[in-house]
Design a protein around this motif. Structure first.
Motif, mmCIF file in Angstrom:
data_model
loop_
_atom_site.group_PDB
_atom_site.id
_atom_site.type_symbol
_atom_site.label_atom_id
_atom_site.label_comp_id
_atom_site.label_asym_id
_atom_site.label_seq_id
_atom_site.Cartn_x
_atom_site.Cartn_y
_atom_site.Cartn_z
ATOM 1 N N ALA A 150 24.237 -14.138 -6.870
ATOM 2 C CA ALA A 150 23.959 -13.802 -5.270
ATOM 3 C C ALA A 150 25.356 -14.028 -4.911
ATOM 4 C CB ALA A 150 22.946 -14.825 -4.741
ATOM 5 N N THR B 205 20.134 -10.285 -12.990
ATOM 6 C CA THR B 205 19.140 -10.918 -12.291
ATOM 7 C C THR B 205 17.843 -10.714 -13.104
ATOM 8 O OG1 THR B 205 20.489 -10.078 -10.616
ATOM 9 C CG2 THR B 205 18.246 -11.035 -10.271
ATOM 10 N N ALA C 280 21.830 -12.415 0.205
ATOM 11 C CA ALA C 280 22.611 -13.532 -0.397
ATOM 12 C C ALA C 280 23.137 -14.245 0.760
ATOM 13 C CB ALA C 280 23.810 -12.864 -1.495
ATOM 14 N N ALA D 95 19.417 -11.059 -5.826
ATOM 15 C CA ALA D 95 20.848 -11.519 -5.986
ATOM 16 C C ALA D 95 21.701 -10.353 -5.922
ATOM 17 C CB ALA D 95 21.088 -12.091 -7.362
#
Length: 441
Positions: A84, A67, A150, A144
């Protein structure tokens, strides 16, 4: 990059969620009953072998690292969305939402005040890793790695801005929720964050009806309001906000490249990008200074007042503890005011323990509640007073700025910015290129 994203989507789609979930729920064979007893369905994950715990930590570390790379290096919104979805499938539906970094806060609090409780090393790392990454890269965990965030982000259709007064008021709730959860965990009463997790019931395909209904309402709200749980309820977000405020690398608006088109602010569903402040909105400095002085003098009074309210509320909060509730029940039965016993009181009488021993234990818990509730009230008074002081410190902004605490690193602003150029990373002694929205120090 497109081929790389498509490959990840294929791998995520092949992820064996349902079989793994069934295996977790039925790891131990159920006992056989001859009385026709029906085994109730399980809604909690079974204990895992240590090797699988290591796998969970490695997956968390990998997701956080990827991420940060997607945000810092590739500046890819698509890559963040892929991660995610993966986190939602793995940490949500496969791992059933446990262990999570949000719930780990309670384990840490209990370990700090209870000598007999040993904090599992894996829980400690789940608590620390996102905070360490927030110190360097901002809230990449929220971007994420968190399945709760998410899930909300994936259902967002079109974000609506809340009125400023409402958003400021709701943003105080996570601080109170954090303090209340720490108090309940430190006194051994309950793990409040896990008990009222609004989305874990969806991950486990079952849960209390009221909590499930609350989660469904939050998901419905998430279609038009950007991540309402993360912004107005999540207790772990308080810690992440504090850490991300000193992050070495985080999203910034490059002043020399910004054309002040307001597109990045419009694209941000969390209101994290602060626009330019018109001169007409600023009041005379003497007026602002007087109000700021009054609020600073008011701060100790708010802390003392809320501390007193917390102390007054401590008896009601203490009754949520099972030891105190049992002691009150046993005392009423001992005095002959209650004739019918409950399962808990009958179990106590059958144990042979003297009531005086139970009363002493309850008194110790009650004293802990008295101290904890007073501190909780003082904490909330400090938060309210500090927020009022920050609101009073209005300053002129000549450029667009990204609030590091409110930014959830969703990367939507990258796609909205019309200024294009090379990837820009501003390091302590070197700057390579510059675009409108960039990650920098």
């Amino acid at each position: 990059m497109r081929r790389y994203s498509e490959a990840i989507w294929i791998l995520v789609g092949m992820f064996p969620v349902v079989p793994a979930w069934a295996q977790e729920q039925q790891r131990q064979p159920p006992p056989e009953f001859r009385s026709g007893y029906a085994l109730p369905p399980l809604n909690a994950p079974m204990p895992r072998a240590e090797v699988f715990t290591v796998v969970d930590l490695l997956v968390l570390l990998a997701v956080l690292s990827l991420t940060a790379w997607f945000l810092l290096g590739a500046r890819s919104r698509a890559g963040v969305r892929v991660l995610a979805v993966f986190s939602l499938l793995y940490f949500g539906f496969y791992r059933l939402g446990c262990v999570c970094s949000i719930g780990a806060v309670q384990n840490v609090a209990l370990a700090l005040v209870e000598p007999g409780y040993v904090l599992p090393w894996s829980v400690g790392l789940f608590f620390l890793l996102p905070l360490v990454f927030a110190l360097f890269f901002g809230r990449v965990f929220c971007a994420a790695a968190c399945p709760l965030g998410a899930l909300q982000d994936l259902v967002l259709i079109r974000s609506r801005r809340l009125p400023a007064f409402l958003e400021q008021g709701l943003s105080l709730i996570p601080y109170l929720y954090l303090g209340a959860g720490l108090l309940m965990a430190a006194t051994g009463t309950s793990f409040l964050f896990c008990q009222y997790d609004p989305f874990v019931g969806f991950f486990r395909f079952g849960g209390p009806a009221t909590v499930m209904a609350f989660g469904a309402a939050l998901l419905l709200l998430s279609t038009v309001v950007g991540r309402p749980f993360c912004r107005f309820l999540c207790p772990y977000g308080v810690l992440l906000r504090a850490c991300s405020g000193v992050a070495r690398w985080r999203v910034r608006i490059a002043p020399s490249a910004c054309v002040q088109c307001h597109l990045c602010a419009d694209a941000c569903p969390f209101g994290a990008i602060r626009p330019v402040t018109p001169n007409a909105d600023l009041e005379p400095r003497p007026v602002g200074r007087r109000r700021l002085a009054v609020l600073i003098l008011l701060l100790p009074l708010l802390v003392i007042g809320f501390s007193a309210l917390g102390h007054l509320a401590s008896p009601a909060l203490a009754r949520q503890n099972r030891v105190i509730a049992l002691a009150e029940r046993v005392w009423l039965e001992e005095q002959g005011q209650l004739w019918q016993t409950t399962e808990a009181s009958e179990g106590f009488w059958n144990s042979g323990r003297p009531p005086a021993e139970l009363y002493r234990e309850a008194l110790a818990v009650r004293r802990r509640f008295g101290i904890g509730a007073t501190l909780l009230g003082g904490w909330f008074g400090l938060v309210v007073g500090g927020r009022l002081i920050l609101l009073a410190m209005r300053r002129r902004r000549t450029e667009y700025e990204a609030d590091p605490g409110a930014c959830l690193s969703c990367a939507r602003c990258y796609a909205a910015c019309p200024v294009r150029g090379e990837v820009s990373i501003s390091l302590p002694h070197r700057v390579t290129g510059e675009t409108g929205v960039t990650w920098s120090r």
